[in-house]
Scaffold this active site. Structure first.
Site, mmCIF file in Angstrom:
data_model
loop_
_atom_site.group_PDB
_atom_site.id
_atom_site.type_symbol
_atom_site.label_atom_id
_atom_site.label_comp_id
_atom_site.label_asym_id
_atom_site.label_seq_id
_atom_site.Cartn_x
_atom_site.Cartn_y
_atom_site.Cartn_z
ATOM 1 N N LYS A 249 0.826 -1.199 0.000
ATOM 2 C CA LYS A 249 0.000 0.000 0.000
ATOM 3 C C LYS A 249 0.873 1.268 0.000
ATOM 4 O O LYS A 249 2.072 1.207 0.206
ATOM 5 C CB LYS A 249 -0.948 -0.014 1.203
ATOM 6 C CG LYS A 249 -2.010 -1.109 1.088
ATOM 7 C CD LYS A 249 -2.846 -0.997 -0.175
ATOM 8 C CE LYS A 249 -3.964 -2.026 -0.287
ATOM 9 N NZ LYS A 249 -3.497 -3.380 -0.595
HETATM 10 C C1 LIG Z 1 -9.815 -2.218 -1.891
HETATM 11 C C2 LIG Z 1 -9.229 -3.032 -0.783
HETATM 12 N N1 LIG Z 1 -9.946 -3.234 0.333
HETATM 13 C C3 LIG Z 1 -9.454 -3.950 1.364
HETATM 14 C C4 LIG Z 1 -8.198 -4.506 1.306
HETATM 15 C C5 LIG Z 1 -7.720 -5.360 2.440
HETATM 16 O O1 LIG Z 1 -6.539 -4.911 3.017
HETATM 17 P P1 LIG Z 1 -5.543 -5.945 3.741
HETATM 18 O O2 LIG Z 1 -4.718 -6.598 2.703
HETATM 19 O O3 LIG Z 1 -4.725 -5.028 4.616
HETATM 20 O O4 LIG Z 1 -6.374 -6.866 4.535
HETATM 21 C C6 LIG Z 1 -7.411 -4.319 0.174
HETATM 22 C C7 LIG Z 1 -6.064 -4.919 0.063
HETATM 23 O O5 LIG Z 1 -5.485 -5.023 -0.977
HETATM 24 C C8 LIG Z 1 -7.941 -3.568 -0.911
HETATM 25 O O6 LIG Z 1 -7.259 -3.399 -2.031
#
Ligand SMILES: Cc1ncc(COP(=O)(O)O)c(C=O)c1O
Length: 406
Positions: free
Chosen positions: A186
């Site tokens: 990210k």
């Molecule tokens: C649009 C979106 N929502 C939620 C998430 C979930 O994040 P995490 O990987 O930290 O659980 C991601 C992760 O790539 C995402 O791209």
């Protein structure tokens, strides 16, 4: 989305502070931690940088979404409207609170088409989730108006758009709540982690307890003295992860500046090809510029461009989401068939089955022509120009081989 690309001394120093104390947990051990509270410090920094009253760190973006749904009172039988182009975490978190994900078409903003949202509203709809995909934003004015008119909660999934804004306000702070992911890829990273942002004190207090087994955190230094006003889970971030995030948030604005510069140079080069169209961006000044998402006129041409990029070994960093297993409804057979390790509710299964025959042709018409090019923080201007030239020569080649007929 590359915060990890500029990892360095700052992150190591912050992590070392935690290692020196040996207190890796965010709660308790007050005397032993010698004043080191990285999670609290990061929450304060997040509130300040993004203009949010409250921030609750979590173990991931997925658990941030789950926490937000729970704190907003979304649960069994409630319908949550979300886009057909998102990440699997969006529906996972809805299912995990017992609610029903209702997937609807996107438009050229690459997220919710407001007209599709309106059509999907039923008596059971409780919440709309604009997912601000690939660094940019949804048409929030239109979606907020729909939510207001229909008394629905708006929860922003800004996991991919940290640092982007809409009409001067940070994404994630505009709805009743918003979420970021700090996973490894990210814009800023903790390694793993996430956050719920909200301006609503009651929602925040619920998030605080929900992420820590329901603790009310009123027992002082003695965690055993905390009450449990409701059931919660362990979605805590660790101090080590928060420490990384603390170093990264201080660098966030420099990451965004670099992204914007690199994005601008590449976009200028691609703009020279009249057949290329770009993603619709409701507030171009607020784009975090982690990707350039662009369209060719037809699926055939787009597939030919992807094949050519692959055969020239330059596909890496260019994403054809239409074929991607993570991000688009077309490939989510496990969801459409309710394949779950534990039984899903009947209403959930019935709703998911409907996805097998739902018409997503409007989304297909957008996604099948879309390529998103990721922007790196490490590119020199010369490298960007070289990349741009290679990309444009591939596109010109496929355009000459597949003439576009009006
Ligand atoms: C649009 C979106 N929502 C939620 C998430 C979930 O994040 P995490 O990987 O930290 O659980 C991601 C992760 O790539 C995402 O791209």
């Amino acid at each position: 989305m590359p915060g990890f690309e500029l990892w360095g001394e700052e992150e190591r120093n912050e992590v070392n502070d935690v290692l020196e104390t040996g207190i890796l947990m965010r709660y308790g051990f007050d005397a032993l931690r010698k004043g080191v509270w990285k999670s609290k410090e990061l929450e304060a920094a997040i509130c300040k940088r993004f203009g949010s009253k409250y921030a609750q760190l979590t173990s991931s973006g997925t658990s941030a979404l789950t926490t937000a749904f729970a704190a907003l009172g979304i649960g069994a039988g409630d319908e949550v409207i979300m886009p057909s182009f998102t990440f699997v975490a969006s529906f996972e978190s809805v299912l995990s609170v017992g609610a029903i994900p209702v997937l609807v078409d996107i438009d050229e903003t690459l997220t919710l088409n407001p007209e599709a949202v309106k059509k999907a509203i039923t008596a059971k709809t409780k919440c709309v989730v604009p997912v601000h995909m690939c660094g940019s934003m949804a048409d929030l004015d239109a979606l907020m108006a729909i939510c207001k008119e229909n008394n629905l909660v708006l929860l922003e999934d800004a996991c991919q758009s940290i640092g982007a804004s809409y009409k001067g306000r940070a994404l994630g702070t505009i709805g009743e709540a918003g979420t970021f992911s700090f996973d490894f890829v990210k814009i800023m990273t903790c390694g793993e982690g996430g956050v719920v942002l909200t301006n609503n004190e009651e929602v925040y207090i619920k998030c605080d307890g929900y992420t820590d087994h329901g603790h009310d955190h009123k027992g002082g230094a003695d965690r055993g003295a905390d009450q449990h006003p409701f059931i919660g889970y362990n979605y805590r971030i660790s101090e080590l992860h928060a420490a990384v995030g603390l170093a990264q948030i201080r660098k966030l604005d420099s990451f965004l500046d670099i992204q914007k510069r690199n994005h601008g140079i590449l976009k200028n080069i691609l703009s020279a090809i009249p057949e290329i169209a770009f993603r619709e961006i409701p507030d171009p000044d607020g784009d975090s510029c982690t990707f350039i998402s662009w369209f060719l006129p037809t699926e055939e041409l787009t597939r030919a461009a992807v094949d050519e990029l692959r055969s020239q070994n330059i596909l890496a960093g260019n994403f054809y989401w239409y074929d991607n297993n993570w991000h688009y409804i077309r490939k989510w057979d496990h969801l459409k068939s309710s394949i779950s390790l534990h039984a899903l509710g009947e209403a959930q299964q019935t709703a998911l089955k409907k996805l097998q025959s739902q018409d997503f042709s409007a989304s297909d018409a957008v996604m099948s022509r879309c390529i998103s090019t990721a922007i790196s923080l490490l590119w020199s201007e010369e490298q960007i120009r070289e990349k741009g030239e290679r990309l444009t020569s591939v596109i010109k080649k496929v355009l000459s081989q597949h003439p576009v007929t009006a």
